[in-house]
Design a protein around this motif. Sequence first.
Motif, mmCIF file in Angstrom:
data_model
loop_
_atom_site.group_PDB
_atom_site.id
_atom_site.type_symbol
_atom_site.label_atom_id
_atom_site.label_comp_id
_atom_site.label_asym_id
_atom_site.label_seq_id
_atom_site.Cartn_x
_atom_site.Cartn_y
_atom_site.Cartn_z
ATOM 1 N N GLN A 176 13.872 10.172 2.110
ATOM 2 C CA GLN A 176 12.449 9.992 2.380
ATOM 3 C C GLN A 176 12.057 8.516 2.278
ATOM 4 O O GLN A 176 11.275 8.011 3.085
ATOM 5 N N ALA A 177 12.613 7.807 1.277
ATOM 6 C CA ALA A 177 12.314 6.381 1.094
ATOM 7 C C ALA A 177 12.827 5.572 2.282
ATOM 8 O O ALA A 177 12.152 4.653 2.757
ATOM 9 N N GLN A 211 0.834 -1.199 0.000
ATOM 10 C CA GLN A 211 0.000 0.000 0.000
ATOM 11 C C GLN A 211 0.875 1.259 0.000
ATOM 12 O O GLN A 211 0.526 2.275 -0.604
ATOM 13 N N LYS A 212 2.012 1.191 0.686
ATOM 14 C CA LYS A 212 2.928 2.336 0.771
ATOM 15 C C LYS A 212 3.931 2.359 -0.385
ATOM 16 O O LYS A 212 4.832 3.196 -0.396
ATOM 17 N N GLN A 213 3.793 1.411 -1.317
ATOM 18 C CA GLN A 213 4.678 1.310 -2.486
ATOM 19 C C GLN A 213 6.138 1.101 -2.063
ATOM 20 O O GLN A 213 7.064 1.644 -2.674
ATOM 21 N N LEU A 214 6.306 0.289 -1.046
ATOM 22 C CA LEU A 214 7.631 -0.082 -0.581
ATOM 23 C C LEU A 214 8.046 -1.406 -1.230
ATOM 24 O O LEU A 214 7.183 -2.186 -1.639
ATOM 25 N N PRO A 215 9.332 -1.675 -1.335
ATOM 26 C CA PRO A 215 9.770 -2.910 -2.008
ATOM 27 C C PRO A 215 9.323 -4.163 -1.271
ATOM 28 O O PRO A 215 9.219 -4.154 -0.036
ATOM 29 N N PRO A 216 9.046 -5.232 -1.988
ATOM 30 C CA PRO A 216 8.653 -6.495 -1.344
ATOM 31 C C PRO A 216 9.820 -7.098 -0.574
ATOM 32 O O PRO A 216 10.987 -6.900 -0.941
#
Length: 226
Positions: free
Chosen positions: A105-106, A40-45
Amino acid sequence: MKRYNAILINNIPAHPETLRKQTAIHEAGHAAAIYLGNKQKQLPPVFFQIIIKDMMHDTQWPRQTRHSISHAMACFAKVEGGRLIHTLPSSLTEATRRFSPLERQAYQSAFEADIVNFLAGPLAEAKYIALCDNEIFNPRLVNLDALHFYGGVADVALAKEYLDCLIVGPQEKERLIAELFMAAYRFISQRSHWRAITALAEFILSSGKKVIECEEIIRVLEAQAV
């Protein structure tokens, strides 16, 4: 992400089936937050799996504790893997010193996501117990300090370990952990997420496996989180 139940630690009797269900919900809460929340937060799997171990033969537990519980209750579960930040830095500022603003930020987002994922497990267990007892479940009644009653001792300790990497004052840390606690609360409270958590818990209980692989977990979560 280990779940050690306060019932076992304090040697208070509990029905084995009750403990199994609470443990399954707890670990499903972690797993759902790791997969669905990060997505949902578009973070890496990230890779993760659920491990169920026999506590009777785990030397991390005091011998007296291991001998005083029934074999039916003698287990603990944990999510293995699942962390976006594999090695904690001495400080977040130092770790991101040479990062671009976007990279910083990432990294901050991944750092905070891990904390949310730690807290989602005991919060899911707290919600499950409240529903079983027909009690109200809200963040005023179940706060951060109360999570140790829901197998969250190690989870809260990890969250605080992450926060120690921040070079900020105690008030700022308190504000941030409160925000992340609420983010975890909102995650498990979303209807589709709760449906996915309960479905995964049922799978854990019915599979009879000692290792629930990442692909299996994702398949169950994806089927429900729509």
